[in-house]
Design a protein around this motif. Structure first.
Motif, PDB file in Angstrom:
ATOM      1  N   GLU A  20       0.812  -1.219   0.000  1.00 35.95           N
ATOM      2  CA  GLU A  20       0.000   0.000   0.000  1.00 35.95           C
ATOM      3  C   GLU A  20       0.845   1.268   0.000  1.00 35.95           C
ATOM      4  N   GLU A  21       1.901   1.273  -0.828  1.00 38.53           N
ATOM      5  CA  GLU A  21       2.767   2.452  -0.966  1.00 38.53           C
ATOM      6  C   GLU A  21       3.442   2.864   0.342  1.00 38.53           C
ATOM      7  N   THR A  22       3.671   1.903   1.227  1.00 40.33           N
ATOM      8  CA  THR A  22       4.353   2.158   2.493  1.00 40.33           C
ATOM      9  C   THR A  22       5.697   1.440   2.481  1.00 40.33           C
ATOM     10  N   TYR A  23       6.734   2.115   2.983  1.00 38.99           N
ATOM     11  CA  TYR A  23       8.093   1.576   2.954  1.00 38.99           C
ATOM     12  C   TYR A  23       8.768   1.821   4.297  1.00 38.99           C
ATOM     13  N   LYS A  30      20.157   0.220  10.747  1.00 38.84           N
ATOM     14  CA  LYS A  30      19.145   0.351  11.799  1.00 38.84           C
ATOM     15  C   LYS A  30      17.860   0.918  11.200  1.00 38.84           C
ATOM     16  N   GLU A  31      16.723   0.481  11.744  1.00 32.30           N
ATOM     17  CA  GLU A  31      15.457   1.028  11.262  1.00 32.30           C
ATOM     18  C   GLU A  31      15.458   2.529  11.490  1.00 32.30           C
ATOM     19  N   TYR A  32      15.176   3.271  10.418  1.00 30.96           N
ATOM     20  CA  TYR A  32      15.311   4.724  10.457  1.00 30.96           C
ATOM     21  C   TYR A  32      13.953   5.410  10.455  1.00 30.96           C
ATOM     22  N   LEU A  33      13.109   5.077   9.480  1.00 25.76           N
ATOM     23  CA  LEU A  33      11.793   5.676   9.423  1.00 25.76           C
ATOM     24  C   LEU A  33      10.880   4.870   8.516  1.00 25.76           C
ATOM     25  N   GLN A  42       3.733  14.219  -2.761  1.00 26.36           N
ATOM     26  CA  GLN A  42       4.204  14.289  -1.380  1.00 26.36           C
ATOM     27  C   GLN A  42       4.322  12.908  -0.751  1.00 26.36           C
ATOM     28  N   TRP A  43       5.273  12.780   0.135  1.00 29.12           N
ATOM     29  CA  TRP A  43       5.457  11.578   0.934  1.00 29.12           C
ATOM     30  C   TRP A  43       5.356  11.985   2.389  1.00 29.12           C
ATOM     31  N   ILE A  44       4.759  11.143   3.199  1.00 25.41           N
ATOM     32  CA  ILE A  44       4.645  11.438   4.629  1.00 25.41           C
ATOM     33  C   ILE A  44       5.417  10.386   5.416  1.00 25.41           C
ATOM     34  N   LYS A  45       5.954  10.814   6.540  1.00 22.43           N
ATOM     35  CA  LYS A  45       6.646   9.861   7.407  1.00 22.43           C
ATOM     36  C   LYS A  45       5.771   9.604   8.618  1.00 22.43           C
ATOM     37  N   PHE A  46       6.069   8.501   9.286  1.00 20.69           N
ATOM     38  CA  PHE A  46       5.326   8.132  10.477  1.00 20.69           C
ATOM     39  C   PHE A  46       6.200   8.340  11.701  1.00 20.69           C
ATOM     40  N   ASP A  47       5.600   8.812  12.774  1.00 20.64           N
ATOM     41  CA  ASP A  47       6.307   8.986  14.033  1.00 20.64           C
ATOM     42  C   ASP A  47       6.803   7.619  14.501  1.00 20.64           C
ATOM     43  N   GLY A  48       8.085   7.526  14.830  1.00 18.32           N
ATOM     44  CA  GLY A  48       8.688   6.258  15.209  1.00 18.32           C
ATOM     45  C   GLY A  48       8.117   5.660  16.483  1.00 18.32           C
ATOM     46  N   GLU A  49       7.637   6.497  17.395  1.00 22.19           N
ATOM     47  CA  GLU A  49       7.131   5.998  18.672  1.00 22.19           C
ATOM     48  C   GLU A  49       5.639   5.703  18.632  1.00 22.19           C
ATOM     49  N   THR A  50       4.882   6.575  17.967  1.00 23.78           N
ATOM     50  CA  THR A  50       3.422   6.418  17.995  1.00 23.78           C
ATOM     51  C   THR A  50       2.872   5.774  16.728  1.00 23.78           C
ATOM     52  N   GLY A  51       3.633   5.809  15.625  1.00 26.07           N
ATOM     53  CA  GLY A  51       3.159   5.249  14.369  1.00 26.07           C
ATOM     54  C   GLY A  51       2.140   6.123  13.655  1.00 26.07           C
ATOM     55  N   THR A  52       1.953   7.347  14.146  1.00 20.57           N
ATOM     56  CA  THR A  52       0.997   8.251  13.502  1.00 20.57           C
ATOM     57  C   THR A  52       1.686   9.064  12.413  1.00 20.57           C
ATOM     58  N   PRO A  53       0.959   9.425  11.362  1.00 25.03           N
ATOM     59  CA  PRO A  53       1.553  10.211  10.277  1.00 25.03           C
ATOM     60  C   PRO A  53       1.976  11.599  10.751  1.00 25.03           C
ATOM     61  N   PHE A  55       2.586  15.130   9.115  1.00 20.96           N
ATOM     62  CA  PHE A  55       2.247  15.760   7.847  1.00 20.96           C
ATOM     63  C   PHE A  55       3.122  16.948   7.467  1.00 20.96           C
ATOM     64  N   GLU A  56       4.088  17.324   8.305  1.00 22.33           N
ATOM     65  CA  GLU A  56       4.957  18.430   7.929  1.00 22.33           C
ATOM     66  C   GLU A  56       5.902  17.982   6.823  1.00 22.33           C
ATOM     67  N   SER A  57       6.244  18.915   5.952  1.00 22.88           N
ATOM     68  CA  SER A  57       7.095  18.606   4.810  1.00 22.88           C
ATOM     69  C   SER A  57       8.502  18.239   5.278  1.00 22.88           C
ATOM     70  N   ASP A  58       9.063  17.197   4.666  1.00 20.49           N
ATOM     71  CA  ASP A  58      10.401  16.740   5.020  1.00 20.49           C
ATOM     72  C   ASP A  58      11.148  16.458   3.720  1.00 20.49           C
ATOM     73  N   GLU A  59      12.191  17.247   3.448  1.00 19.08           N
ATOM     74  CA  GLU A  59      12.898  17.130   2.169  1.00 19.08           C
ATOM     75  C   GLU A  59      13.554  15.760   1.994  1.00 19.08           C
ATOM     76  N   GLU A  60      14.118  15.197   3.063  1.00 12.08           N
ATOM     77  CA  GLU A  60      14.751  13.881   2.961  1.00 12.08           C
ATOM     78  C   GLU A  60      13.703  12.822   2.600  1.00 12.08           C
ATOM     79  N   VAL A  61      12.535  12.880   3.241  1.00 15.33           N
ATOM     80  CA  VAL A  61      11.469  11.913   2.966  1.00 15.33           C
ATOM     81  C   VAL A  61      11.007  12.036   1.514  1.00 15.33           C
ATOM     82  N   ASN A  62      10.793  13.265   1.032  1.00 13.39           N
ATOM     83  CA  ASN A  62      10.362  13.457  -0.351  1.00 13.39           C
ATOM     84  C   ASN A  62      11.433  13.010  -1.345  1.00 13.39           C
ATOM     85  N   ALA A  63      12.702  13.252  -1.029  1.00 13.41           N
ATOM     86  CA  ALA A  63      13.784  12.826  -1.921  1.00 13.41           C
ATOM     87  C   ALA A  63      13.852  11.299  -1.974  1.00 13.41           C
TER      88      ALA A  63
END
Length: 91
Positions: A20-23, A30-33, A42-53, A55-63
């Motif tokens: 489902e387009e999740t990586y 080590k597990e990073y994100l 746009q790509w969204i990252k998930f909080d490592g502790e809570t697993g919640t999305p 939504f703030e823009s992150d250049e590394e995630v988009n790259a």
């Protein structure tokens, strides 16, 4: 889809497709994100502790997301070549 490696800014990342387009992304072994493709480019990252999305823009995630898209669009020539080699051996 099998896990694969990407390089961004001379840093190696291991990418594990989760469906489902999740990586899940590993950095330095080590597990990073975890990231997911959102609508549009746009790509969204998930909080490592809570697993919640997050939504703030992150250049590394988009790259990384763009590199994943480019990787997925490349034809998998190795598998095709392996199949044609096997069929030649049968005759």
């Amino acid at each position: 889809m099998q896990p694969f490696d990407l390089e961004l800014n001379n840093i190696n990342y291991a990418v594990f497709p989760e469906g489902e387009e999740t990586y899940t992304i590993y950095k330095d072994g080590k597990e990073y994100l975890q990231i997911q493709k959102d609508d549009g480019e746009q790509w969204i990252k998930f909080d490592g502790e809570t697993g919640t999305p997050v939504f703030e823009s992150d250049e590394e995630v988009n790259a990384l997301g763009k590199l994943i898209e480019a990787y997925k669009e490349e034809p998998e020539e190795d598998e095709e070549n392996d199949e044609s080699d096997q069929s030649d051996e049968e005759y």
